[in-house]
Design an enzyme around this catalytic site. Structure first.
Site, PDB file in Angstrom:
ATOM      1  N   ARG A 111      -1.070   5.483  13.310  1.00  0.00           N
ATOM      2  CA  ARG A 111      -1.728   4.178  13.299  1.00  0.00           C
ATOM      3  C   ARG A 111      -2.397   4.194  14.616  1.00  0.00           C
ATOM      4  NH1 ARG A 111       1.476  -0.131   9.661  1.00  0.00           N
ATOM      5  NH2 ARG A 111       3.818   1.357   9.976  1.00  0.00           N
TER       6      ARG A 111
ATOM      7  N   LYS B 170       1.341   4.372  -7.562  1.00  0.00           N
ATOM      8  CA  LYS B 170       2.653   3.927  -8.231  1.00  0.00           C
ATOM      9  C   LYS B 170       3.547   3.371  -7.794  1.00  0.00           C
ATOM     10  CE  LYS B 170       3.362   8.921 -10.851  1.00  0.00           C
ATOM     11  NZ  LYS B 170       3.539   9.580 -10.926  1.00  0.00           N
TER      12      LYS B 170
ATOM     13  N   TYR C 167      -3.975   2.297  -1.188  1.00  0.00           N
ATOM     14  CA  TYR C 167      -3.740   1.249  -0.770  1.00  0.00           C
ATOM     15  C   TYR C 167      -4.335  -0.093  -1.031  1.00  0.00           C
ATOM     16  CZ  TYR C 167      -0.878  -1.025   2.873  1.00  0.00           C
ATOM     17  OH  TYR C 167      -0.198  -1.828   3.807  1.00  0.00           O
TER      18      TYR C 167
ATOM     19  N   VAL D 234      11.665   3.420  -5.282  1.00  0.00           N
ATOM     20  CA  VAL D 234      11.191   2.081  -5.889  1.00  0.00           C
ATOM     21  C   VAL D 234      10.486   2.015  -7.337  1.00  0.00           C
ATOM     22  CG1 VAL D 234      12.096   0.247  -4.393  1.00  0.00           C
ATOM     23  CG2 VAL D 234       9.741   1.580  -5.255  1.00  0.00           C
TER      24      VAL D 234
ATOM     25  N   PHE E  40       9.882   0.744   9.645  1.00  0.00           N
ATOM     26  CA  PHE E  40       9.318   0.140  10.703  1.00  0.00           C
ATOM     27  C   PHE E  40       9.409  -1.428  10.789  1.00  0.00           C
ATOM     28  CE2 PHE E  40       5.511  -2.230  12.909  1.00  0.00           C
ATOM     29  CZ  PHE E  40       6.055  -2.195  13.940  1.00  0.00           C
TER      30      PHE E  40
ATOM     31  N   PHE F 167      10.779   8.394   2.819  1.00  0.00           N
ATOM     32  CA  PHE F 167       9.208   9.188   3.173  1.00  0.00           C
ATOM     33  C   PHE F 167       8.375   8.524   4.047  1.00  0.00           C
ATOM     34  CE2 PHE F 167       4.361   7.908   1.902  1.00  0.00           C
ATOM     35  CZ  PHE F 167       4.495   9.887   1.446  1.00  0.00           C
ATOM     36  N   THR F 168       8.128   7.510   4.337  1.00  0.00           N
ATOM     37  CA  THR F 168       8.199   7.159   6.210  1.00  0.00           C
ATOM     38  C   THR F 168       9.315   6.790   6.540  1.00  0.00           C
ATOM     39  OG1 THR F 168       7.101   5.059   5.337  1.00  0.00           O
ATOM     40  CG2 THR F 168       5.526   7.226   5.698  1.00  0.00           C
TER      41      THR F 168
HETATM   42  P1  NAD Z   1       6.667   1.920   6.654  1.00  0.00           P
HETATM   43  O1  NAD Z   1       5.507   3.544   6.171  1.00  0.00           O
HETATM   44  O2  NAD Z   1       7.192   1.991   8.032  1.00  0.00           O
HETATM   45  O3  NAD Z   1       7.812   1.484   5.970  1.00  0.00           O
HETATM   46  C1  NAD Z   1       7.773   1.680   4.568  1.00  0.00           C
HETATM   47  C2  NAD Z   1       9.114   2.348   3.721  1.00  0.00           C
HETATM   48  O4  NAD Z   1       9.217   2.190   2.702  1.00  0.00           O
HETATM   49  C3  NAD Z   1       9.355   2.918   4.299  1.00  0.00           C
HETATM   50  O5  NAD Z   1      10.381   3.265   4.982  1.00  0.00           O
HETATM   51  C4  NAD Z   1       9.329   4.357   3.588  1.00  0.00           C
HETATM   52  O6  NAD Z   1      10.395   5.082   3.363  1.00  0.00           O
HETATM   53  C5  NAD Z   1       9.069   3.831   2.148  1.00  0.00           C
HETATM   54  N1  NAD Z   1       9.535   4.027   0.702  1.00  0.00           N
HETATM   55  C6  NAD Z   1       7.405   3.939   0.573  1.00  0.00           C
HETATM   56  N2  NAD Z   1       7.797   4.815  -0.953  1.00  0.00           N
HETATM   57  C7  NAD Z   1       8.970   4.281  -0.636  1.00  0.00           C
HETATM   58  C8  NAD Z   1       9.627   4.326  -2.469  1.00  0.00           C
HETATM   59  N3  NAD Z   1       8.410   4.836  -3.555  1.00  0.00           N
HETATM   60  N4  NAD Z   1      10.608   4.148  -2.898  1.00  0.00           N
HETATM   61  C9  NAD Z   1      11.164   3.468  -2.254  1.00  0.00           C
HETATM   62  N5  NAD Z   1      11.097   3.651  -0.646  1.00  0.00           N
HETATM   63  C10 NAD Z   1       9.910   3.371   0.034  1.00  0.00           C
HETATM   64  O7  NAD Z   1       5.519   1.194   6.733  1.00  0.00           O
HETATM   65  P2  NAD Z   1       5.982  -0.802   7.656  1.00  0.00           P
HETATM   66  O8  NAD Z   1       4.902  -0.929   8.635  1.00  0.00           O
HETATM   67  O9  NAD Z   1       7.175  -0.884   7.745  1.00  0.00           O
HETATM   68  O10 NAD Z   1       5.189  -1.674   6.214  1.00  0.00           O
HETATM   69  C11 NAD Z   1       6.295  -2.038   5.430  1.00  0.00           C
HETATM   70  C12 NAD Z   1       5.507  -2.833   4.751  1.00  0.00           C
HETATM   71  O11 NAD Z   1       4.706  -3.636   5.455  1.00  0.00           O
HETATM   72  C13 NAD Z   1       5.209  -2.100   3.839  1.00  0.00           C
HETATM   73  O12 NAD Z   1       4.821  -2.816   2.597  1.00  0.00           O
HETATM   74  C14 NAD Z   1       3.300  -2.425   3.734  1.00  0.00           C
HETATM   75  O13 NAD Z   1       2.366  -2.232   3.149  1.00  0.00           O
HETATM   76  C15 NAD Z   1       3.442  -3.829   4.408  1.00  0.00           C
HETATM   77  N6  NAD Z   1       2.154  -3.716   5.927  1.00  0.00           N
HETATM   78  C16 NAD Z   1       2.486  -3.788   6.914  1.00  0.00           C
HETATM   79  C17 NAD Z   1       1.555  -3.792   7.963  1.00  0.00           C
HETATM   80  C18 NAD Z   1       1.626  -3.012   9.491  1.00  0.00           C
HETATM   81  O14 NAD Z   1       0.857  -3.177  10.015  1.00  0.00           O
HETATM   82  N7  NAD Z   1       2.857  -2.688   9.170  1.00  0.00           N
HETATM   83  C19 NAD Z   1       0.476  -4.220   7.373  1.00  0.00           C
HETATM   84  C20 NAD Z   1       0.539  -4.632   6.390  1.00  0.00           C
HETATM   85  C21 NAD Z   1       1.297  -4.560   5.542  1.00  0.00           C
HETATM   86  N1  UDP Z   2      -8.180   4.430  15.565  1.00  0.00           N
HETATM   87  C1  UDP Z   2      -8.979   4.460  16.579  1.00  0.00           C
HETATM   88  N2  UDP Z   2      -8.058   5.751  16.944  1.00  0.00           N
HETATM   89  C2  UDP Z   2      -6.137   6.437  15.575  1.00  0.00           C
HETATM   90  C3  UDP Z   2      -6.066   6.159  15.699  1.00  0.00           C
HETATM   91  C4  UDP Z   2      -7.051   4.808  14.561  1.00  0.00           C
HETATM   92  O1  UDP Z   2      -9.695   3.882  16.664  1.00  0.00           O
HETATM   93  O2  UDP Z   2      -5.790   7.659  16.820  1.00  0.00           O
HETATM   94  C5  UDP Z   2      -8.987   2.838  14.581  1.00  0.00           C
HETATM   95  C6  UDP Z   2      -9.169   2.557  12.500  1.00  0.00           C
HETATM   96  O3  UDP Z   2     -10.512   3.982  12.644  1.00  0.00           O
HETATM   97  C7  UDP Z   2      -9.360   1.598  13.065  1.00  0.00           C
HETATM   98  C8  UDP Z   2      -8.511   0.741  13.859  1.00  0.00           C
HETATM   99  O4  UDP Z   2      -8.002   1.450  14.513  1.00  0.00           O
HETATM  100  O5  UDP Z   2     -10.332   0.844  12.838  1.00  0.00           O
HETATM  101  C9  UDP Z   2      -6.627   0.128  13.654  1.00  0.00           C
HETATM  102  O6  UDP Z   2      -6.394   1.899  12.390  1.00  0.00           O
HETATM  103  P1  UDP Z   2      -5.130   2.074  12.194  1.00  0.00           P
HETATM  104  O7  UDP Z   2      -4.391   2.679  11.130  1.00  0.00           O
HETATM  105  O8  UDP Z   2      -3.887   0.965  13.103  1.00  0.00           O
HETATM  106  O9  UDP Z   2      -4.839   0.354  11.100  1.00  0.00           O
HETATM  107  P2  UDP Z   2      -5.235   0.057   9.702  1.00  0.00           P
HETATM  108  O10 UDP Z   2      -6.801   0.737   9.600  1.00  0.00           O
HETATM  109  O11 UDP Z   2      -4.646   0.044   8.619  1.00  0.00           O
HETATM  110  O12 UDP Z   2      -6.387  -1.339  10.046  1.00  0.00           O
END
Ligand code: NAD
Ligand code: UDP
Ligand code: UDP
Length: 414
Positions: free
Chosen positions: A273, A178, A232, A146, A100, A123-124
């Site tokens: 989410r 990992k 995580y 990775v 994303f 994976f995602t």
């Molecule tokens: P996402 O799951 O959409 O993207 C993660 C990507 O990493 C995916 O394309 C997945 O296939 C790839 N991936 C996972 N494991 C892998 C591996 N072992 N080798 C190669 N590729 C791998 O998530 P996102 O929301 O786009 O998040 C991206 C980054 O931002 C992550 O590091 C996440 O921890 C961080 N982050 C996101 C949020 C958010 O709200 N979206 C919040 C805090 C941190």
């Molecule tokens: N949550 C919820 N309903 C849902 C999904 C999540 O009430 O269908 C809540 C969850 O318990 C958390 C907040 O929304 O308190 C944010 O969840 P999310 O999974 O988006 O992110 P994170 O918990 O990692 O902040």
């Protein structure tokens, strides 16, 4: 008179000749080209010219394609890429670039004219998130995990690879650990070898269930090391530790972003989410699921703001951890109502069991980002939600029905 008769004869000859030319000759050519499909025939002057035209068209089309993205269902808008001189064009690696956040970051870097390599194990992430760049000469996609070493020659590394939604990172918690540890170690080893600057996307989860509100970068957090979220949270904490160990010991140029909840188009519709769940549930008139009493809070930022923040961090001088988020804070109860109103939905708001170790409040203090990066969010939650609702409406039109992922660990569905 005579001239007139001759003219009629000439016309007749011309007419018969033309008919012959249009009907019989092409068939002969067709038959002979079928019979000789393997052999390459010498070009007549005429065919040679047409071949040149074809080559010209190919060159023109190639140039055109090399300046734009192609429209796809996921990315209908055509994006123009800048042309940079060799000196200014960087080789940039984006791990997790098919996810994303990664795919939006890739858009920005591609539009700036850099050479972008996405490394992803899908994976995602989804190929369709970056399909609009697949034809572009500046873009490469490497299917790679990775946790395995990677050799590449790059100037910058944005290291995002890691599942981010609780159901997905809990599905294979050992693999999540990992990915954060071995994966980050490999990317740091790579950064050290090629002398690339490396940015880690860390998370507000490193503050755990915070006892300080809002969260500043100097707060050390309150994390359960053995709970369902710890693969995580602790994984990212170790990843941060490794970043600063490589900086101290090996002089690696590091950047660390602590990202708070982010939303927008290309979120995985089944990632469980809260933003995607509420929107998808509301659009289908299904119950909107609030976990627990719904008093827990989150603060939501739109993805374009995050991408701008990551870019500013990578290109600035500050190398300490920086919060990137929008301080606009909601309880989940309020947020469900907000999404329900924006989607004009008749969904019921249903309260389910509270999930283990769910942080009770979260809001970023972004004064450091303002001061060091001159960055702050520009898109309001309402504006961002409207874009995201439109996007998920399109996804639903295509899919028919989506049953959002619930609170437990779950394998990503395509
Ligand atoms: P996402 O799951 O959409 O993207 C993660 C990507 O990493 C995916 O394309 C997945 O296939 C790839 N991936 C996972 N494991 C892998 C591996 N072992 N080798 C190669 N590729 C791998 O998530 P996102 O929301 O786009 O998040 C991206 C980054 O931002 C992550 O590091 C996440 O921890 C961080 N982050 C996101 C949020 C958010 O709200 N979206 C919040 C805090 C941190
Ligand atoms: N949550 C919820 N309903 C849902 C999904 C999540 O009430 O269908 C809540 C969850 O318990 C958390 C907040 O929304 O308190 C944010 O969840 P999310 O999974 O988006 O992110 P994170 O918990 O990692 O902040
Ligand atoms: N590594 C990598 N690509 C490189 C350089 C290193 O994937 O271009 C990996 C390497 O396999 C090792 C990790 O990064 O597992 C850490 O490398 P470093 O050189 O710091 O440690 P060492 O190899 O000396 O243990």
């Amino acid at each position: 008179m005579r001239t007139g008769i001759l003219s009629k004869q000439t016309l007749l000859i011309l007419l018969v000749g033309t008919l012959f030319g249009y009907t019989v000759v092409p068939r002969l050519v067709e038959t002979s080209s079928l019979a000789e499909s393997v052999a390459v025939k010498p070009f007549t002057e005429d065919r040679h010219l047409r071949q040149d035209d074809v080559i010209l068209k190919m060159v023109e089309n190639n140039k055109l394609l090399a300046m734009h993205s192609l429209p796809t269902d996921r990315s209908p808008n055509v994006m123009k890429t800048a042309v940079l001189s060799d000196y200014r064009r960087k080789k940039i690696l984006v791990t997790g670039g098919a996810g994303f956040v990664g795919s939006h970051l890739v858009d920005k870097l591609m539009m700036e004219g850099h050479e972008v390599t996405v490394v992803d194990n899908f994976f995602t992430g989804q190929k369709k998130n970056v399909a609009h760049w697949m034809h572009h000469p500046n873009f490469s996609l490497v299917v790679h995990d990775v946790t395995e070493p990677l050799m590449a020659e790059v100037d910058e590394i944005y290291h995002l690879a890691c599942p981010a939604s609780p159901p997905h990172y809990q599905f294979n918690s050992v693999k999540t650990i990992k990915t954060s540890t071995e994966g980050t170690l490999n990317m740091l080893g790579l950064a050290k070898r090629v002398k690339a600057r490396i940015l880690l996307t860390s998370t507000s989860e490193i503050y755990g269930d915070p006892q300080v509100h809002p969260q500043r970068e100097d707060y050390w957090g309150n994390v359960n090391p053995i709970g369902p979220r710890s693969c995580y949270d602790e994984g990212k904490r170790v990843a941060e530790t490794m970043m600063y160990s490589y900086k101290e010991q090996s002089d690696v140029d590091v950047r660390v972003a602590r990202i708070f909840n982010t939303f927008g188009p290309r979120m995985h519709p089944n990632d469980g989410r809260v933003v995607s769940n509420f929107i998808i549930q509301a659009l289908q008139g299904k119950p909107m699921t609030v976990y627990g009493e719904g008093d827990q809070t989150r603060s939501f930022q739109y993805v374009s703001d995050l991408v701008d923040g990551l870019h500013a961090l990578m290109n600035g001088d500050y190398d300490g951890p920086v919060n990137l988020g929008n301080p606009d804070e909601f309880t989940m109860k309020e947020f469900a109502k907000y999404v329900k109103d924006l989607t004009d939905s008749k969904s019921e708001i249903r309260f389910l069991d509270k999930t283990t170790d769910d942080p009770s409040k979260r809001r970023p203090d972004i004064s450091l980002a303002k001061k060091k990066l001159n960055w702050q969010p520009r898109v309001t939650v309402e504006e961002g939600l409207r874009h995201t609702i439109d996007y998920f409406q399109g996804v639903l039109d295509e899919a028919g029905e989506i049953i959002p992922t619930g609170p437990g660990a779950s394998k990503p569905q395509n």
